[in-house]
Enzyme design. Structure first.
Site, PDB file in Angstrom:
ATOM      1  N   HIS A   1      14.077  14.794  51.730  1.00 47.04           N
ATOM      2  CA  HIS A   1      14.130  13.775  52.894  1.00 47.04           C
ATOM      3  C   HIS A   1      15.123  13.944  53.914  1.00 47.04           C
ATOM      4  O   HIS A   1      15.759  14.975  53.887  1.00 47.04           O
ATOM      5  CB  HIS A   1      14.464  12.457  52.356  1.00 47.04           C
TER       6      HIS A   1
ATOM      7  N   HIS B   1      18.007  12.801  55.361  1.00 45.28           N
ATOM      8  CA  HIS B   1      19.238  12.558  55.110  1.00 45.28           C
ATOM      9  C   HIS B   1      20.270  13.839  55.617  1.00 45.28           C
ATOM     10  O   HIS B   1      20.103  14.819  54.943  1.00 45.28           O
ATOM     11  CB  HIS B   1      19.930  11.652  54.198  1.00 45.28           C
TER      12      HIS B   1
ATOM     13  N   ASP C   1      22.886  14.614  54.387  1.00 42.33           N
ATOM     14  CA  ASP C   1      23.469  15.641  53.110  1.00 42.33           C
ATOM     15  C   ASP C   1      22.527  16.285  52.353  1.00 42.33           C
ATOM     16  O   ASP C   1      22.793  17.061  51.417  1.00 42.33           O
ATOM     17  CB  ASP C   1      24.453  14.584  52.258  1.00 42.33           C
ATOM     18  N   HIS C   2      21.211  16.261  53.007  1.00 43.70           N
ATOM     19  CA  HIS C   2      20.188  17.122  52.420  1.00 43.70           C
ATOM     20  C   HIS C   2      19.693  18.155  53.109  1.00 43.70           C
ATOM     21  O   HIS C   2      18.933  18.846  52.677  1.00 43.70           O
ATOM     22  CB  HIS C   2      18.963  16.045  51.755  1.00 43.70           C
TER      23      HIS C   2
ATOM     24  N   HIS D   1      14.021   5.065  49.144  1.00 45.43           N
ATOM     25  CA  HIS D   1      15.370   5.156  49.746  1.00 45.43           C
ATOM     26  C   HIS D   1      15.203   5.609  51.208  1.00 45.43           C
ATOM     27  O   HIS D   1      16.006   5.075  51.985  1.00 45.43           O
ATOM     28  CB  HIS D   1      15.741   6.446  49.073  1.00 45.43           C
TER      29      HIS D   1
ATOM     30  N   HIS E   1      22.396  13.877  43.154  1.00 42.51           N
ATOM     31  CA  HIS E   1      23.789  13.403  43.166  1.00 42.51           C
ATOM     32  C   HIS E   1      24.440  13.466  41.635  1.00 42.51           C
ATOM     33  O   HIS E   1      23.533  12.860  40.852  1.00 42.51           O
ATOM     34  CB  HIS E   1      23.960  12.210  43.740  1.00 42.51           C
TER      35      HIS E   1
END
Length: 255
Positions: free
Chosen positions: A55, A57, A59-60, A111, A169
């Protein structure tokens, strides 16, 4: 033989590294930070062949530009123009071959609306689920609805029980603290808390989990259970499994 190992990033992210034992070529999943990936590649003389993205975001995806510039890997991810650098945009029901394994793409909104998961059957089956399913928890609803997330988790829970769950995570202990409140009479949750605390005391990952284990300890997969429903009833509507899930998710947001 396909091995999967975590590359820790930021405070609690895992970038998952896939590697065939006989090959120096690797695949990484959700590289939010390029630095630890580059350090490992250069130290071990590896080749980055593929990147999987679940996805949008940061941090990905934050490490993508540097990894693309340096290694020019094949990049596979959701059909979302917000994510620059994807070569193959995939959606529900698509199949891709990575590291000699055939992966199925599952759309799992909740999410985020663009969220996908990658599943490969085999011995054992492997699931890379990003921020949809965590051990003992699930992702916050930043874009989707409780109904969407409940449907997404129900879909993932229908995969084989021995599926290894590679969430993105290290949230397990915090999730289990909530599970103790949401499922207070479940000895499996208490046992998992003790086991995972010992694991973290040794600075080891609590992941992967298995779907069979998640069905025993994860309250978000147990919204139809009478005990979970009873515990959640003090927090909101539990007239149905979907309503119980929505109440659980709202409760966790403020836990």
């Amino acid at each position: 033989m396909l091995s999967v190992t975590p590359i820790p990033a930021f405070d609690d992210n895992y970038i998952w590294l896939l590697r065939q034992d006989t090959s120096s070529e690797i695949c990484v999943v959700d590289p939010g930070d390029a630095a630890p990936v580059i350090e490992l590649i250069e130290r071990e003389g590896l080749t980055l062949g593929t990147v999987l993205i679940t996805h949008h975001h940061p941090d990905h995806t934050g490490g993508l530009p540097e990894l693309i510039a340096r290694y020019a890997p094949r990049v596979i991810g959701p059909d979302n123009p917000k994510i620059a650098g994807i070569d193959e945009r995939v959606g529900d029901g698509d199949e891709i071959r990575v590291m000699g394994r055939l992966f199925e793409v599952h759309e799992v909104p909740g999410h985020t609306l663009d969220h996908i998961a990658f599943f490969t059957a085999g011995i054992p089956p492997l699931l890379f689920c990003g921020d949809t399913l965590f051990s003992a928890g699930c992702g916050r609803l930043f874009e989707g609805t409780p109904e969407q997330m409940h449907a997404s988790l129900t879909r993932l829970a229908a995969l084989p029980d021995d599926t290894l769950v590679f969430a993105a995570h290290e949230y397990t202990l915090a999730n289990l603290r909530f599970a103790l409140a949401a499922d207070p009479h479940n000895p499996e949750v208490t046992r998992a808390m003790e086991e995972c605390q010992r694991t973290r005391d040794l600075y080891r990952p609590t992941l992967p989990s298995t779907l069979a284990r998640e069905k025993r300890i994860n309250p978000f997969l147990r919204a139809g259970d009478a005990a979970v429903r009873h515990a959640a009833s003090s927090q909101g509507n539990t007239d149905s499994e979907e309503a119980t899930f929505a109440t659980l998710r709202a409760w966790k947001d403020h836990f």
